[in-house]
Structure formats: structure tokens, C-alpha cells
Write a protein that holds these residues in place. Structure first.
Motif, PDB file in Angstrom:
ATOM      1  N   LYS A   4      -1.435   3.804  43.535  1.00 27.80           N
ATOM      2  CA  LYS A   4      -0.367   3.064  42.864  1.00 27.80           C
ATOM      3  C   LYS A   4       0.929   3.199  43.654  1.00 27.80           C
ATOM      4  O   LYS A   4       1.193   4.233  44.281  1.00 27.80           O
ATOM      5  N   THR A   7       3.317   6.566  44.795  1.00 25.35           N
ATOM      6  CA  THR A   7       2.573   7.831  44.844  1.00 25.35           C
ATOM      7  C   THR A   7       2.575   8.464  46.234  1.00 25.35           C
ATOM      8  O   THR A   7       2.043   9.560  46.406  1.00 25.35           O
ATOM      9  N   PRO A 139      -2.309  -1.478  47.292  1.00 23.16           N
ATOM     10  CA  PRO A 139      -2.308  -0.608  46.112  1.00 23.16           C
ATOM     11  C   PRO A 139      -3.592  -0.729  45.293  1.00 23.16           C
ATOM     12  O   PRO A 139      -4.369  -1.677  45.442  1.00 23.16           O
ATOM     13  N   THR A 140      -3.782   0.229  44.394  1.00 19.54           N
ATOM     14  CA  THR A 140      -5.012   0.309  43.614  1.00 19.54           C
ATOM     15  C   THR A 140      -5.295  -0.968  42.848  1.00 19.54           C
ATOM     16  O   THR A 140      -6.457  -1.379  42.719  1.00 19.54           O
ATOM     17  N   GLY A 141      -4.266  -1.626  42.334  1.00 18.06           N
ATOM     18  CA  GLY A 141      -4.481  -2.836  41.555  1.00 18.06           C
ATOM     19  C   GLY A 141      -5.092  -3.974  42.343  1.00 18.06           C
ATOM     20  O   GLY A 141      -5.659  -4.904  41.751  1.00 18.06           O
ATOM     21  N   THR A 184      -2.714   9.717  44.094  1.00 19.06           N
ATOM     22  CA  THR A 184      -2.079   9.625  42.792  1.00 19.06           C
ATOM     23  C   THR A 184      -1.090  10.761  42.620  1.00 19.06           C
ATOM     24  O   THR A 184      -0.987  11.647  43.477  1.00 19.06           O
ATOM     25  N   PRO A 190      -0.311   6.399  36.931  1.00 17.31           N
ATOM     26  CA  PRO A 190      -1.025   6.502  38.210  1.00 17.31           C
ATOM     27  C   PRO A 190      -2.429   7.076  38.066  1.00 17.31           C
ATOM     28  O   PRO A 190      -3.358   6.617  38.745  1.00 17.31           O
ATOM     29  N   GLU A 193      -4.693   4.352  36.649  1.00 11.57           N
ATOM     30  CA  GLU A 193      -5.018   3.378  37.691  1.00 11.57           C
ATOM     31  C   GLU A 193      -6.048   3.941  38.651  1.00 11.57           C
ATOM     32  O   GLU A 193      -6.929   3.225  39.132  1.00 11.57           O
TER      33      GLU A 193
END
Length: 325
Positions: A4, A7, A139-141, A184, A190, A193
Motif C-alpha cells: 500500500k 508503507t 501498489p497492492t490494489g 506493509t 495496510p 490490503e
């Protein structure tokens, strides 16, 4: 390497590259988001679209960096598969490159991951140029969509060079040579996610690596004091006596502020303990890196790399046990 925003994903990616190069090998650190974060971390001028040495690791290892530019990558692609040469360069002036990557965003991801794919393969007379490639990924998303380029390209090309390139990249991404690591911090959003990202990446058949918990802060109070602070049972009189002993006036306002801060700190530590347990429950290796109050510079990256190695980070082909890279 994904995580995220906020981080410290780029910092941890750089530290991982340093840790892997510390075995005396050559590591390539790839950047795909165009933010120039690698140049800032290593205190260098903006990096060109070329593999550039940016650091020397212990034992003679080297770290190279490559900020991948989709426009340049597409022009390389057109030259490689269609031999357009100067005609391909002329397409830039016509705005063709921006047009193509806008209407076909899946192609953009093929180009970005494709450059990392090329770096992994044998080059220069059949010799493998790098011992490890670390990608500072989105990013993770967005990581699942970014890495699952086969699905993205399916509607773009049923065959031909684009389709074949995507297939080759996916074979590498799904192989034991690849690991998707998550960065994270011990905060609710975070961590959630990260948990969602691990589920997503596993669900599309990609190998999950380690969870790297960044910016970890040690508790400022011992366990018994934390428990009392959280319960509101700290001994106010004892704290006042301790303050007076060192020459500080133990006024009610100061004592109230200290007790309130201690309670907030105890709550934070309790939350972090819960979040850490959730990460451990994934079954993935969990590594921790401390919060560095003096900020991040090249010296700090060396320190973080050392901490990663102390926690077992090694290249998969390195002669050491407990590797997680």
C-alpha cells in the motif's frame, strides 16, 4: 515488491536488492511507476532508460537500476518484432505511443513486465546478466491486474508477438523463480490490503513470497506497564515521585498528559500485536524492519539490507539455509 502507498515499498525493494547483491552477485532493481524513487533513494541524478550501476554491495556485489519507460519500451518492441527502426521513432512525434498505451492498457503492462523478463533471461553470448531482479511494482490494489497480463492481453491479441510475449512472461511469473513480496506497516488498512493481496495473488496462480513489515517501533514501556496503562491503573503517585526525583515539577496537567499518552501508546502496541498475528497466520515468512528516525539514505539502505540478511534473505540459488528470496 508491492505494498500500500506510504508503507515504504520502494525503500524495501532497494534494501532487498542490496541484500541479494551482498552475496557477490549482480542485482537489477526495476522501477515501473515513473516516480523516480530509486534515484532519490540512492541520491543520484534522474536515471536514464538504461541499466545503470547505482551501488556496490559487500563482497563485491553490484546493484543496477532500470526505470522502465513504456514509450521507450514500445519503440524497442516495434523494432524487435517489426523492424521499424527509424519509422518507429517517428511514431513518437505523431503521438502514436500514447494513443496505443491508452486504448490498450494491457499492452503497457506487457511492456513494463517484458523488460524485467528480458533482464532475467540469458544475454550477451548466452550468459545470464543478473543473479536477481527486484521489481518495485505497483501498489497492492493494482498488483493482481498488473501481473495477470495474460488476462489483460486476451482481448487484445489472440496470437502473434504480443500474445506470445505475454505467455512467456506469465510462465516466468508463475515459476519458482518468481516471488511476489508484500510490504506493509502494522496498521489496520495496510495489513488488510496485504491479506487481500495475498489472497488475490494466490488465486491467480502466482507465487507469494514474504511479508515485510516496515517501520516497526519497539514498545516504550515494559509489558506490565503497558497492561496497566491500557487498563488505566498506572500508579500516578509513583510517576509523580519519579518526576520530582529528577527535578521535574509533577503538576496535575503534566501527569494527566503522561498517563493519557501512555494509554494511547499501550493501545497502539496492542493493535500492532493483533495485526502482526494476522500476518503470521497467512503462513508466509514475516520479516521486520525498524523505523529509522533519521530518515533513509544510502547508509540506511545498507543497514536495512543487513537486517534482511540476518533474517534469512538469500537468493534461491545461494548456498545458505532459510532463504526467503
Amino acid at each position: 515488491m508491492t505494498g500500500k502507498g506510504g508503507t515504504g515499498k520502494t525503500t524495501v525493494a532497494a534494501a532487498l536488492a542490496m541484500a541479494l547483491a551482498a552475496e557477490g552477485g549482480r542485482t537489477l532493481l526495476v522501477e515501473v511507476e515513473g516516480r523516480g524513487g530509486i534515484a532519490q533513494l540512492f541520491d543520484t541524478p534522474p536515471l536514464p532508460y538504461a541499466e545503470t550501476r547505482i551501488a556496490v554491495a559487500p563482497n563485491g556485489g553490484e546493484v543496477y537500476a532500470l526505470p522502465i519507460d513504456p514509450e521507450e519500451a514500445l519503440l524497442e518492441y516495434l523494432e524487435m518484432f517489426y523492424k521499424l527502426g527509424r519509422a518507429g521513432r517517428g511514431l513518437r512525434r505523431l503521438g502514436f505511443v500514447d494513443f496505443v498505451t491508452t486504448i490498450a492498457p494491457g499492452l503497457r503492462d506487457v511492456l513494463l513486465t517484458g523488460k524485467a523478463y528480458e533482464a532475467v533471461g540469458p544475454r550477451r553470448g548466452g550468459r545470464q546478466e543478473y543473479d536477481a531482479v527486484v521489481m518495485d511494482a505497483p501498489p497492492t490494489g493494482r498488483i493482481g491486474k498488473f501481473l495477470n497480463i495474460n488476462t489483460e492481453v486476451a482481448g487484445l491479441a489472440k496470437g502473434g508477438p504480443v500474445h506470445n510475449q505475454a505467455e512467456s512472461i506469465m510462465r516466468l511469473l508463475r515459476s519458482p523463480r518468481t516471488a511476489v513480496h508484500f510490504v506493509t506497516v502494522l496498521e489496520e488498512m495496510p495489513v488488510q490490503e496485504t491479506l487481500d493481496g495475498i489472497t488475490e495473488i494466490s488465486g491467480i496462480g502466482l507465487p507469494v513470497g514474504s511479508v515485510l513489515v516496515n517501520m516497526v517501533r519497539s514498545p516504550a514501556l515494559p509489558p506490565a506497564a503497558l497492561e496497566a496503562a491500557r487498563a488505566g491503573t498506572l500508579d500516578r503517585a509513583s510517576i509523580g515521585a519519579a518526576l520530582r526525583k529528577v527535578g521535574v515539577s509533577a503538576e496535575d496537567a503534566l501527569l494527566d498528559a503522561l498517563l493519557s499518552e501512555a494509554a494511547e501508546h499501550a493501545e497502539r502496541v496492542a493493535l500492532e500485536t493483533t495485526e502482526r498475528a494476522d500476518l503470521v497466520a497467512t503462513g508466509q515468512p514475516v520479516l521486520e524492519l525498524p523505523s529509522l528516525v533519521e530518515g533513509i539514505d544510502l547508509s540506511a539502505l545498507y543497514d536495512l539490507a543487513t537486517l534482511l540478511r540476518e533474517q534469512g534473505v538469500r537468493r534461491a540459488d545461494a548456498p545458505a539455509s532459510g532463504g526467503t528470496a
